[in-house]
Design a protein around this motif. Structure first.
Motif, PDB file in Angstrom:
ATOM      1  N   ASP A 138       0.554  -1.336   0.056  1.00 10.64           N
ATOM      2  CA  ASP A 138      -0.072   0.061  -0.009  1.00 10.64           C
ATOM      3  C   ASP A 138       0.896   1.192   0.006  1.00 10.64           C
ATOM      4  O   ASP A 138       1.580   1.444   1.106  1.00 10.64           O
ATOM      5  CB  ASP A 138      -0.944   0.178   1.308  1.00 10.64           C
ATOM      6  N   ALA A 139       0.756   1.804  -0.993  1.00  7.77           N
ATOM      7  CA  ALA A 139       1.912   3.150  -1.132  1.00  7.77           C
ATOM      8  C   ALA A 139       1.382   4.293  -0.176  1.00  7.77           C
ATOM      9  O   ALA A 139       2.127   5.116   0.015  1.00  7.77           O
ATOM     10  CB  ALA A 139       1.781   3.662  -2.741  1.00  7.77           C
ATOM     11  N   ARG A 140       0.018   4.191   0.287  1.00  2.79           N
ATOM     12  CA  ARG A 140      -0.013   5.399   1.369  1.00  2.79           C
ATOM     13  C   ARG A 140       0.377   4.944   2.707  1.00  2.79           C
ATOM     14  O   ARG A 140       0.568   5.746   3.609  1.00  2.79           O
ATOM     15  CB  ARG A 140      -1.604   5.136   1.556  1.00  2.79           C
ATOM     16  N   LEU A 141       1.160   3.836   2.862  1.00  2.00           N
ATOM     17  CA  LEU A 141       1.696   3.421   4.131  1.00  2.00           C
ATOM     18  C   LEU A 141       3.353   3.421   3.928  1.00  2.00           C
ATOM     19  O   LEU A 141       4.046   2.863   4.893  1.00  2.00           O
ATOM     20  CB  LEU A 141       1.389   1.827   4.434  1.00  2.00           C
ATOM     21  N   HIS A 142       3.632   4.107   2.876  1.00  2.00           N
ATOM     22  CA  HIS A 142       5.114   4.150   2.510  1.00  2.00           C
ATOM     23  C   HIS A 142       5.624   5.293   3.425  1.00  2.00           C
ATOM     24  O   HIS A 142       6.028   6.432   2.766  1.00  2.00           O
ATOM     25  CB  HIS A 142       5.542   4.195   1.310  1.00  2.00           C
ATOM     26  N   SER A 143       5.539   5.550   4.702  1.00  2.00           N
ATOM     27  CA  SER A 143       5.963   6.724   5.585  1.00  2.00           C
ATOM     28  C   SER A 143       6.894   6.244   6.667  1.00  2.00           C
ATOM     29  O   SER A 143       6.960   4.789   6.961  1.00  2.00           O
ATOM     30  CB  SER A 143       4.730   7.389   6.204  1.00  2.00           C
ATOM     31  N   PRO A 144       7.579   7.003   7.381  1.00  2.00           N
ATOM     32  CA  PRO A 144       8.684   6.461   8.359  1.00  2.00           C
ATOM     33  C   PRO A 144       7.800   5.552   9.338  1.00  2.00           C
ATOM     34  O   PRO A 144       8.308   4.499   9.797  1.00  2.00           O
ATOM     35  CB  PRO A 144       9.143   7.920   9.039  1.00  2.00           C
ATOM     36  N   HIS A 148       8.807  20.428  10.169  1.00  2.00           N
ATOM     37  CA  HIS A 148      10.133  19.964   9.909  1.00  2.00           C
ATOM     38  C   HIS A 148      10.042  18.252   9.525  1.00  2.00           C
ATOM     39  O   HIS A 148      10.923  17.781   9.419  1.00  2.00           O
ATOM     40  CB  HIS A 148      11.173  19.997  11.061  1.00  2.00           C
ATOM     41  N   TYR A 149       8.983  17.622  10.049  1.00  2.00           N
ATOM     42  CA  TYR A 149       8.966  16.308   9.936  1.00  2.00           C
ATOM     43  C   TYR A 149       9.375  15.692   8.678  1.00  2.00           C
ATOM     44  O   TYR A 149      10.078  14.865   8.252  1.00  2.00           O
ATOM     45  CB  TYR A 149       7.554  15.914  10.079  1.00  2.00           C
ATOM     46  N   THR A 150       9.099  16.066   7.327  1.00  2.00           N
ATOM     47  CA  THR A 150       9.264  15.444   6.128  1.00  2.00           C
ATOM     48  C   THR A 150      10.695  15.698   5.827  1.00  2.00           C
ATOM     49  O   THR A 150      11.166  15.066   4.934  1.00  2.00           O
ATOM     50  CB  THR A 150       8.287  16.158   4.922  1.00  2.00           C
ATOM     51  N   THR A 151      11.159  16.981   6.298  1.00  2.00           N
ATOM     52  CA  THR A 151      12.671  17.191   5.724  1.00  2.00           C
ATOM     53  C   THR A 151      13.660  16.371   6.742  1.00  2.00           C
ATOM     54  O   THR A 151      14.864  16.160   6.312  1.00  2.00           O
ATOM     55  CB  THR A 151      13.259  18.736   5.871  1.00  2.00           C
ATOM     56  N   VAL A 152      13.228  16.173   8.241  1.00  2.00           N
ATOM     57  CA  VAL A 152      14.228  15.566   8.940  1.00  2.00           C
ATOM     58  C   VAL A 152      13.764  13.849   8.661  1.00  2.00           C
ATOM     59  O   VAL A 152      14.850  13.156   8.473  1.00  2.00           O
ATOM     60  CB  VAL A 152      13.431  15.671  10.381  1.00  2.00           C
ATOM     61  N   MET A 153      12.474  13.305   8.753  1.00  2.00           N
ATOM     62  CA  MET A 153      12.542  12.023   8.736  1.00  2.00           C
ATOM     63  C   MET A 153      12.584  11.446   7.293  1.00  2.00           C
ATOM     64  O   MET A 153      11.690  10.925   6.606  1.00  2.00           O
ATOM     65  CB  MET A 153      11.007  11.558   9.399  1.00  2.00           C
ATOM     66  N   ARG A 154      13.549  11.646   6.694  1.00  2.00           N
ATOM     67  CA  ARG A 154      13.863  11.272   5.199  1.00  2.00           C
ATOM     68  C   ARG A 154      14.023   9.680   5.134  1.00  2.00           C
ATOM     69  O   ARG A 154      14.444   9.106   6.282  1.00  2.00           O
ATOM     70  CB  ARG A 154      14.866  11.768   4.535  1.00  2.00           C
ATOM     71  N   ALA A 162      16.496   7.940   4.094  1.00  2.00           N
ATOM     72  CA  ALA A 162      17.907   7.700   4.385  1.00  2.00           C
ATOM     73  C   ALA A 162      18.098   7.641   5.917  1.00  2.00           C
ATOM     74  O   ALA A 162      18.920   6.859   6.444  1.00  2.00           O
ATOM     75  CB  ALA A 162      18.820   8.714   3.777  1.00  2.00           C
ATOM     76  N   LEU A 163      17.477   8.645   6.549  1.00  2.00           N
ATOM     77  CA  LEU A 163      17.597   8.445   7.938  1.00  2.00           C
ATOM     78  C   LEU A 163      16.962   7.445   8.620  1.00  2.00           C
ATOM     79  O   LEU A 163      17.428   6.880   9.907  1.00  2.00           O
ATOM     80  CB  LEU A 163      16.921   9.915   8.471  1.00  2.00           C
ATOM     81  N   CYS A 164      15.855   6.937   8.089  1.00  2.00           N
ATOM     82  CA  CYS A 164      14.945   6.028   8.731  1.00  2.00           C
ATOM     83  C   CYS A 164      15.872   4.703   8.692  1.00  2.00           C
ATOM     84  O   CYS A 164      15.959   3.760   9.774  1.00  2.00           O
ATOM     85  CB  CYS A 164      13.734   5.795   7.924  1.00  2.00           C
ATOM     86  N   VAL A 178      17.498   2.478  11.777  1.00  2.00           N
ATOM     87  CA  VAL A 178      17.333   1.138  12.065  1.00  2.00           C
ATOM     88  C   VAL A 178      18.694   0.256  11.858  1.00  2.00           C
ATOM     89  O   VAL A 178      18.902  -0.560  12.803  1.00  2.00           O
ATOM     90  CB  VAL A 178      16.309   0.316  10.944  1.00  2.00           C
ATOM     91  N   ALA A 179      19.719   0.739  11.034  1.00  2.00           N
ATOM     92  CA  ALA A 179      21.277   0.324  11.131  1.00  2.00           C
ATOM     93  C   ALA A 179      21.699   0.444  12.249  1.00  2.00           C
ATOM     94  O   ALA A 179      22.418  -0.546  12.606  1.00  2.00           O
ATOM     95  CB  ALA A 179      21.604   0.585   9.846  1.00  2.00           C
TER      96      ALA A 179
END
Length: 313
Positions: free
Chosen positions: A52-58, A131-137, A139-141, A145-146
């Motif tokens: 589901d593309a709508r769930l592709h969020s951090p 600032h959510y969309t600019t911070v929680m990119r 790559a950061l997510c 996890v890594a």
């Protein structure tokens, strides 16, 4: 008695949850059903988020990782318990015990660190929405996890190596249904003072740090929520945190019930807390997140009943 680092015994014996044959049969089928629920439920969560593309969020990215870890976490202990019942044997080899202990610590710690990054995600969404969309990119997510994975594996390796260097002589009966790290260390005939000091210091830091970070995150979240003028806005903000807080309460409540309660031997209360921690919590996580999240419920309906959903207005 030998105080060296050479292991004398080659296997341990797990006492399990119950010694009554009729109870063991009930527990076998109960654990088997629960394990299927854990695997199927968490796999559905992962598939729904992936498709589901709508769930592709951090938030859902971290949830998918939590579901994967929950499957692995339950797979460390439950299958061995089921196999022992079928084979009518309570034995586990020394190597298998060390491996089970390593992966048990790995995935339990990973659960805790994932709950931290999920709390940070909720903090950014509620306290720093601009600032959510600019911070929680993405790559950061992935990086978060890594980092969680590296920290947990380093800690688990340290803990397992210290435990493996101890001597285990005559007593090889573990009062548990799996190789619990602290139950195994109690069986050692070596001097464990320095080893225990190191293990408990590092382990305490690994346990306390995520808990403190989650608590601090929610202090900021609740302080910001209380500033929202409308009651509807407060309810909407808190609803996004309800599922996460429920899982955090189950996870840390059961851990504290097992490891922070002074006890000289494994008791019935420890058994209940261990089952909640290793079996019940991974099973409930999919239900908690799906039942309290409208987007997740829609995605799951589309995944399970696609034709019915297409016909719905």
């Amino acid at each position: 008695m030998d105080k060296g680092n050479q292991t004398i015994i080659s296997e341990f014996f797990l006492l399990g949850i119950s010694s009554q044959p009729e109870q063991q049969l009930i527990l076998f089928w109960l654990f088997l059903c629960v394990y299927f629920v854990i695997v199927i439920g968490n796999m559905l969560i992962m598939l729904a988020i992936g498709l589901d593309a709508r769930l592709h969020s951090p938030m859902y990215f971290f949830l998918a990782n939590l579901s994967f870890v929950d499957i692995c976490f339950s797979s460390v202990t439950i299958p061995k318990t089921l196999v022992n019942h079928v084979m009518r044997s309570n034995s586990i080899s020394y190597v298998q015990c060390m491996m089970q202990m390593y992966f048990f610590i790995t995935f339990s710690n990973m659960d805790g660190f994932l709950l931290v990054v999920m709390a940070y995600d909720r903090y950014m969404a509620i306290c720093r929405p601009l600032h959510y969309t600019t911070v929680m990119r993405p790559a950061l997510c992935i990086l978060l996890v890594a980092i969680c994975s590296v920290i947990t594996n380093l800690h688990d390796l340290l803990h397992t190596l210290f435990t493996a260097q101890l001597s285990y002589c005559a007593d090889n009966i573990i009062s548990h249904f799996f190789c619990d790290p602290y139950a195994v260390r109690k069986l050692s005939c070596s001097d464990t003072y320095m080893s225990d000091l190191m293990v408990f210091t590092v382990g305490g830091a690994v346990f306390a740090t995520p808990f403190v970070c989650i608590a601090v995150s929610y202090v900021f979240i609740f302080s910001n929520v209380m500033k929202i003028p409308s009651t509807q806005g407060i309810q909407k903000s808190l609803s996004t945190c309800g599922s996460h807080l429920t899982v955090v309460s189950l996870f840390y409540g059961s851990i504290m019930g097992i490891y922070l309660r002074p006890s000289s031997s494994f008791s019935a209360a420890d058994t209940v807390a261990s089952v909640i921690f290793t079996v019940v919590t991974p099973m409930l996580n999919p239900f908690i997140y799906s039942l309290r999240n409208q987007h997740m419920k829609i995605a799951l309906r589309k995944l399970i009943l696609p034709k019915v959903i297409l016909q719905m207005p």
